[in-house]
Design a protein around this motif. Structure first.
Motif, PDB file in Angstrom:
ATOM      1  N   ARG A 119       9.713  -5.309  -4.859  1.00  0.00           N
ATOM      2  CA  ARG A 119       9.987  -3.914  -5.212  1.00  0.00           C
ATOM      3  C   ARG A 119       9.296  -2.927  -4.286  1.00  0.00           C
ATOM      4  O   ARG A 119       9.549  -1.724  -4.378  1.00  0.00           O
ATOM      5  N   LEU A 120       8.422  -3.397  -3.411  1.00  0.00           N
ATOM      6  CA  LEU A 120       7.668  -2.480  -2.566  1.00  0.00           C
ATOM      7  C   LEU A 120       8.578  -1.733  -1.598  1.00  0.00           C
ATOM      8  O   LEU A 120       9.509  -2.303  -1.020  1.00  0.00           O
TER       9      LEU A 120
ATOM     10  N   GLU B  49       7.899   1.754   6.780  1.00  0.00           N
ATOM     11  CA  GLU B  49       8.600   2.766   7.585  1.00  0.00           C
ATOM     12  C   GLU B  49       9.139   3.896   6.711  1.00  0.00           C
ATOM     13  O   GLU B  49       9.097   5.064   7.083  1.00  0.00           O
ATOM     14  N   ASP B  50       9.647   3.534   5.526  1.00  0.00           N
ATOM     15  CA  ASP B  50      10.197   4.551   4.628  1.00  0.00           C
ATOM     16  C   ASP B  50       9.093   5.440   4.071  1.00  0.00           C
ATOM     17  O   ASP B  50       9.291   6.648   3.883  1.00  0.00           O
ATOM     18  N   LEU B  51       7.921   4.857   3.791  1.00  0.00           N
ATOM     19  CA  LEU B  51       6.801   5.661   3.311  1.00  0.00           C
ATOM     20  C   LEU B  51       6.296   6.604   4.395  1.00  0.00           C
ATOM     21  O   LEU B  51       6.010   7.776   4.143  1.00  0.00           O
TER      22      LEU B  51
ATOM     23  N   ARG C  98      -1.353   3.005  -1.380  1.00  0.00           N
ATOM     24  CA  ARG C  98      -2.015   1.751  -1.020  1.00  0.00           C
ATOM     25  C   ARG C  98      -1.127   0.924  -0.087  1.00  0.00           C
ATOM     26  O   ARG C  98      -1.610   0.320   0.863  1.00  0.00           O
ATOM     27  N   ALA C  99       0.174   0.886  -0.369  1.00  0.00           N
ATOM     28  CA  ALA C  99       1.082   0.098   0.465  1.00  0.00           C
ATOM     29  C   ALA C  99       1.059   0.580   1.911  1.00  0.00           C
ATOM     30  O   ALA C  99       1.009  -0.218   2.852  1.00  0.00           O
ATOM     31  N   LEU C 100       1.083   1.904   2.109  1.00  0.00           N
ATOM     32  CA  LEU C 100       1.111   2.442   3.458  1.00  0.00           C
ATOM     33  C   LEU C 100      -0.219   2.215   4.177  1.00  0.00           C
ATOM     34  O   LEU C 100      -0.251   1.768   5.325  1.00  0.00           O
ATOM     35  N   LEU C 101      -1.318   2.518   3.513  1.00  0.00           N
ATOM     36  CA  LEU C 101      -2.617   2.380   4.173  1.00  0.00           C
ATOM     37  C   LEU C 101      -2.953   0.928   4.470  1.00  0.00           C
ATOM     38  O   LEU C 101      -3.492   0.613   5.537  1.00  0.00           O
TER      39      LEU C 101
END
Length: 352
Positions: free
Chosen positions: A233-234, A238-240, A18-21
Motif C-alpha cells: 500500500r505504500l 517518486e510520487d511523494l 517516514r516513507a520518503l525520508l
C-alpha cells in the motif's frame, strides 16, 4: 531502509513522511534534533555492543551450536547436524550490496540442490522492492535444512527466562523477521522448483540471565501477511517527492525554518505507537497536538470518531453544539457526556 525500519513502516503505512525520508536515506534522528525534538528511541550503545558479543558467541564454533538449536526447534525429525558435514559458504562480506545479493542467491541455490546436509549462511544479503525502492536486508543468518527448506534466524540479546521472553520484544523481532521471510520468498520464486521458505523463524536469545544461547520457534505467518499487505500500500517515493516545494531539501545544515517547512510539506500520519519506532515521533506529536488532531489520541479512537478530526469538534459534538443527533458517533458522544455529568453529580452529592 533496513528490516527494522520496514517493519516500523509497515505498522504505519499511511505515513508518507517516514516513507520518503527512509527511502531517501535521511538521518531522521539528526533532523529531529535540528527541529528541537530529539529522539529518545533506539538502542543504547551498551545494548548494541552486548548484542554483537552474544551473536559472536552463538556463532563462535562455526555455527554448530546455532544449527543444533535449529535442529531441535525447527526440524527435529531431520538428521542431526554433523560438524564435518555442515556447509558454511563464504558470502563475500566485503563486496557491494549488489555483489552480496548475487552471492547469497547463488549460495542458496547451491544449498537447495545439495540436499542431505545442513547449510548456514552467516549474514546473507537480500533485497526487497519497497514502493519502487530497493531495500537491502541483512538477516543474522539463514539456515538451509537437509530437505532444502530455508529458515530465517533472528539473534537478540534480550533474555528468554523459563522459555519465554518479553512479548513486546518478541513481537518486534517477529515483525522484523517477517521482512526477511518476504525477501527470501522472492529469491525462492526465481528457482524451479521453488524451495519452501519456513514461516517459523528461529529466535535465539540468552538463556535466563546467563550468556548461554537458547532458542524458540516463532510463527510469523500473521506478521508476514500484514507486512506484505501494508508494504504493497505504500506510495512510491517518486510520487511523494513530487509534492515537495521546488528546491526543498532535508539537509540539517540549512536554517531550521527551511528544514521545518520541508518536513511539514510531506504528510505524516502520527499515532502514539510511533514513539517507540520513529525518531521524528516527538516532532510529529507536537504538531498533531498543536493542530488539535484526534490522531494524537490513537488510531483506534480516530477510527471510531468518523468525520470528527479535532478534539474541539469532538467536544462540540458531545456537548450538542454541532453534529447530527442521528449520527451514531455523535449520539454515542452525547450519551457518554450525559453519563459523565451524571457520575460527577453523584460523586459530588456523596462527598457532601
Amino acid at each position: 531502509m533496513d528490516a527494522r525500519s520496514l517493519a516500523a513502516l509497515a505498522v504505519n503505512p499511511g505515513c508518507g513522511r517516514r516513507a520518503l525520508l527512509d527511502g531517501a536515506g535521511v538521518d531522521k534522528a539528526k533532523v529531529a534534533a535540528r527541529l528541537g525534538a530529539p529522539a529518545v528511541a533506539g538502542q543504547s550503545q551498551f545494548a548494541i555492543v552486548r548484542g554483537h558479543a552474544f551473536e559472536a558467541r552463538v556463532k563462535g564454533d562455526g555455527g554448530g551450536a546455532l544449527l543444533r538449536l535449529a535442529h531441535a526447534e525447527l526440524d527435529p525429525t531431520a538428521p542431526a547436524p554433523v560438524a564435518d558435514a555442515v556447509r558454511v559458504p563464504v558470502l563475500a562480506p566485503d563486496g557491494g550490496p549488489g555483489a552480496r545479493v548475487a552471492r547469497t542467491a547463488l549460495a542458496l541455490r547451491e544449498a537447495a540442490r545439495a540436499r542431505g546436509s545442513w547449510t548456514l549462511l552467516d549474514h546473507p544479503m537480500l533485497v526487497l522492492d519497497v514502493a519502487g525502492t530497493p531495500a537491502f536486508l541483512e538477516p543474522d543468518a539463514v539456515v538451509v535444512h537437509p530437505d532444502g527448506r530455508w529458515s530465517v534466524v533472528e539473534i537478540k540479546s534480550f533474555p528468554m527466562v523459563d522459555g519465554a521472553a518479553e512479548p513486546a520484544k518478541v513481537g518486534a523481532a517477529a515483525r522484523q523477521a517477517a521482512v526477511y521471510v518476504l525477501a527470501l520468498e522472492e529469491v525462492a520464486e526465481q528457482l524451479a522448483p521453488a524451495p519452501e521458505v519456513g514461516h517459523h523463524v528461529l529466535l535465539v536469545c540468552p538463556k535466563d540471565f546467563s550468556n548461554l544461547p537458547t532458542a524458540a520457534a516463532v510463527d510469523v505467518r500473521k506478521q508476514r501477511s500484514v507486512t506484505r499487505r501494508q508494504l504493497a500500500r505504500l506510495t512510491r517515493v517518486e510520487d511523494l517527492a513530487r509534492h515537495l516545494p521546488a528546491g526543498a531539501t532535508f539537509d540539517v545544515e540549512q536554517p531550521g525554518g527551511a528544514l521545518d517547512a520541508a518536513v511539514a510539506a510531506v504528510p505524516a500520519a502520527y499515532a502514539p505507537e510511533c514513539l517507540s519506532a520513529c525518531e521524528l515521533a516527538f516532532h510529529c506529536r507536537s504538531r498533531a497536538r498543536a493542530a488539535d488532531a484526534v490522531t494524537a489520541l490513537g488510531r483506534s479512537l480516530r477510527g471510531e470518531l468518523g468525520g470528527l478530526r479535532t478534539v474541539a469538534e469532538v467536544l462540540a459534538a458531545a456537548e450538542g453544539r454541532r453534529g447530527d443527533p442521528a449520527d451514531p458517533t455523535v449520539a454515542a458522544l452525547r450519551r457518554a457526556a450525559a453519563l459523565r455529568t451524571e457520575a460527577l453529580a453523584g460523586a459530588g452529592a456523596a462527598a457532601c
